[in-house]
Design a protein around this motif. Structure first.
Motif, PDB file in Angstrom:
ATOM      1  N   ASN A  51       0.821  -0.898   0.113  1.00 21.46           N
ATOM      2  CA  ASN A  51      -0.206   0.135   0.221  1.00 21.46           C
ATOM      3  C   ASN A  51       0.741   1.413   0.148  1.00 21.46           C
ATOM      4  N   SER A  52       1.907   1.513  -0.623  1.00 18.80           N
ATOM      5  CA  SER A  52       3.182   2.416  -0.603  1.00 18.80           C
ATOM      6  C   SER A  52       2.054   3.100  -1.112  1.00 18.80           C
ATOM      7  N   GLY A  53       2.339   4.909  -1.328  1.00 22.52           N
ATOM      8  CA  GLY A  53       1.643   5.908  -1.744  1.00 22.52           C
ATOM      9  C   GLY A  53       0.489   5.798  -1.684  1.00 22.52           C
ATOM     10  N   LYS A  54      -0.032   4.988  -0.874  1.00 22.91           N
ATOM     11  CA  LYS A  54      -1.659   5.586  -0.612  1.00 22.91           C
ATOM     12  C   LYS A  54      -2.244   6.376   0.643  1.00 22.91           C
ATOM     13  N   LYS A  55      -2.813   7.059   0.573  1.00 19.91           N
ATOM     14  CA  LYS A  55      -2.895   8.116   1.595  1.00 19.91           C
ATOM     15  C   LYS A  55      -4.589   7.182   2.576  1.00 19.91           C
ATOM     16  N   GLY A  56      -4.799   7.809   4.200  1.00 20.75           N
ATOM     17  CA  GLY A  56      -5.306   7.613   4.448  1.00 20.75           C
ATOM     18  C   GLY A  56      -5.695   8.038   5.829  1.00 20.75           C
ATOM     19  N   GLY A  57      -4.041   8.634   5.937  1.00 21.17           N
ATOM     20  CA  GLY A  57      -4.111   9.436   7.272  1.00 21.17           C
ATOM     21  C   GLY A  57      -4.953   8.817   8.843  1.00 21.17           C
ATOM     22  N   LYS A  58      -5.354   7.496   9.093  1.00 23.53           N
ATOM     23  CA  LYS A  58      -5.521   7.223  10.187  1.00 23.53           C
ATOM     24  C   LYS A  58      -5.062   6.185  11.113  1.00 23.53           C
ATOM     25  N   ALA A  59      -3.447   5.776  11.046  1.00 19.94           N
ATOM     26  CA  ALA A  59      -2.967   5.318  11.863  1.00 19.94           C
ATOM     27  C   ALA A  59      -2.782   6.159  12.802  1.00 19.94           C
ATOM     28  N   LYS A  60      -2.718   5.411  14.180  1.00 17.58           N
ATOM     29  CA  LYS A  60      -2.313   6.207  15.147  1.00 17.58           C
ATOM     30  C   LYS A  60      -0.690   6.400  15.382  1.00 17.58           C
ATOM     31  N   ALA A  61      -0.690   7.479  16.328  1.00 14.24           N
ATOM     32  CA  ALA A  61       0.525   7.927  16.996  1.00 14.24           C
ATOM     33  C   ALA A  61       1.534   6.767  17.317  1.00 14.24           C
ATOM     34  N   TYR A  62       2.794   7.001  17.082  1.00 12.66           N
ATOM     35  CA  TYR A  62       3.979   5.511  17.782  1.00 12.66           C
ATOM     36  C   TYR A  62       3.673   5.276  19.095  1.00 12.66           C
ATOM     37  N   GLU A  63       3.771   6.104  20.077  1.00 11.55           N
ATOM     38  CA  GLU A  63       3.293   6.549  21.120  1.00 11.55           C
ATOM     39  C   GLU A  63       2.368   6.015  21.661  1.00 11.55           C
ATOM     40  N   GLU A  64       0.797   6.052  20.917  1.00 12.52           N
ATOM     41  CA  GLU A  64      -0.182   4.877  21.296  1.00 12.52           C
ATOM     42  C   GLU A  64      -0.258   3.553  20.500  1.00 12.52           C
ATOM     43  N   ARG A  65       0.835   3.402  20.673  1.00 14.02           N
ATOM     44  CA  ARG A  65       0.995   1.832  20.120  1.00 14.02           C
ATOM     45  C   ARG A  65       1.511   1.017  20.812  1.00 14.02           C
ATOM     46  N   THR A  66       1.264   0.014  20.572  1.00  9.19           N
ATOM     47  CA  THR A  66       1.690  -1.696  21.453  1.00  9.19           C
ATOM     48  C   THR A  66       3.667  -1.237  21.023  1.00  9.19           C
ATOM     49  N   LYS A  67       4.401  -2.245  21.595  1.00  8.84           N
ATOM     50  CA  LYS A  67       5.625  -2.637  21.448  1.00  8.84           C
ATOM     51  C   LYS A  67       5.726  -3.204  20.243  1.00  8.84           C
ATOM     52  N   GLN A  68       5.150  -4.648  20.627  1.00 16.60           N
ATOM     53  CA  GLN A  68       4.751  -5.269  19.608  1.00 16.60           C
ATOM     54  C   GLN A  68       4.421  -4.628  18.310  1.00 16.60           C
ATOM     55  N   ASP A  69       3.519  -3.743  17.897  1.00 16.70           N
ATOM     56  CA  ASP A  69       3.384  -2.873  16.887  1.00 16.70           C
ATOM     57  C   ASP A  69       3.726  -2.945  16.308  1.00 16.70           C
ATOM     58  N   LEU A  70       5.057  -1.782  17.534  1.00 18.67           N
ATOM     59  CA  LEU A  70       6.650  -0.992  16.970  1.00 18.67           C
ATOM     60  C   LEU A  70       7.691  -1.972  16.032  1.00 18.67           C
ATOM     61  N   TYR A  71       7.092  -3.136  16.959  1.00 19.03           N
ATOM     62  CA  TYR A  71       8.069  -3.846  16.451  1.00 19.03           C
ATOM     63  C   TYR A  71       8.068  -4.644  15.397  1.00 19.03           C
ATOM     64  N   ASP A  72       6.916  -4.842  14.786  1.00 14.89           N
ATOM     65  CA  ASP A  72       5.982  -5.542  13.831  1.00 14.89           C
ATOM     66  C   ASP A  72       6.872  -4.356  12.217  1.00 14.89           C
ATOM     67  N   GLN A  73       6.389  -3.220  12.893  1.00 14.34           N
ATOM     68  CA  GLN A  73       6.832  -2.015  11.621  1.00 14.34           C
ATOM     69  C   GLN A  73       8.481  -2.155  11.727  1.00 14.34           C
ATOM     70  N   ALA A  74       8.781  -1.938  12.236  1.00 16.51           N
ATOM     71  CA  ALA A  74      10.178  -1.712  12.270  1.00 16.51           C
ATOM     72  C   ALA A  74      10.985  -3.383  11.518  1.00 16.51           C
ATOM     73  N   LYS A  75      10.008  -4.517  11.790  1.00 21.17           N
ATOM     74  CA  LYS A  75      10.289  -5.530  11.043  1.00 21.17           C
ATOM     75  C   LYS A  75      10.127  -5.111   9.468  1.00 21.17           C
ATOM     76  N   LYS A  76       8.671  -4.608   9.428  1.00 26.61           N
ATOM     77  CA  LYS A  76       8.616  -4.488   7.864  1.00 26.61           C
ATOM     78  C   LYS A  76       9.450  -3.787   7.094  1.00 26.61           C
ATOM     79  N   VAL A  77       9.955  -2.769   7.656  1.00 26.90           N
ATOM     80  CA  VAL A  77      10.730  -1.767   7.040  1.00 26.90           C
ATOM     81  C   VAL A  77      12.283  -2.213   6.827  1.00 26.90           C
ATOM     82  N   GLY A  78      12.497  -2.782   8.253  1.00 29.60           N
ATOM     83  CA  GLY A  78      14.244  -3.468   7.641  1.00 29.60           C
ATOM     84  C   GLY A  78      15.301  -3.151   8.892  1.00 29.60           C
ATOM     85  N   ILE A  79      14.552  -2.772   9.490  1.00 29.02           N
ATOM     86  CA  ILE A  79      15.196  -1.815  11.055  1.00 29.02           C
ATOM     87  C   ILE A  79      15.724  -3.009  11.358  1.00 29.02           C
ATOM     88  N   GLU A  80      17.452  -3.278  11.055  1.00 27.72           N
ATOM     89  CA  GLU A  80      18.006  -4.010  12.750  1.00 27.72           C
ATOM     90  C   GLU A  80      18.473  -3.369  13.503  1.00 27.72           C
TER      91      GLU A  80
END
Length: 82
Positions: free
Chosen positions: A36-65
């Motif tokens: 879904n790159s490039g698609k707009k939605g603007g409905k994502a929660k702020a990082y601070e409102e997400r769980t650590k697991q959600d943040l980990y999953d996002q970091a994994k998705k974008v390849g953060i070592e």
């Protein structure tokens, strides 16, 4: 990746826009290649409102070592920087 080798890109328009903003080839490619790159939605929660697991999953998705050893704050910082 070799120094001047360009990564495979799924969303060329977004990739070029990110490169124009000064992002590295690797970072721009990771973002432009996410589902879904490039698609707009603007409905994502702020990082601070997400769980650590959600943040980990996002970091994994974008390849953060090193994400498995990061705290929630470190994951937020890495996602914002990377």
């Amino acid at each position: 990746m070799a120094k001047n080798q360009r990564p495979s890109i799924k969303n060329e328009e977004q990739y070029e826009a990110l490169r124009d903003k000064g992002m590295s080839q690797e970072k721009a490619a990771r973002i432009a290649n996410t589902p879904n790159s490039g698609k707009k939605g603007g409905k994502a929660k702020a990082y601070e409102e997400r769980t650590k697991q959600d943040l980990y999953d996002q970091a994994k998705k974008v390849g953060i070592e090193g994400r498995s050893k990061m705290s929630k704050k470190e994951l937020i910082d890495a996602l914002r920087e990377d």
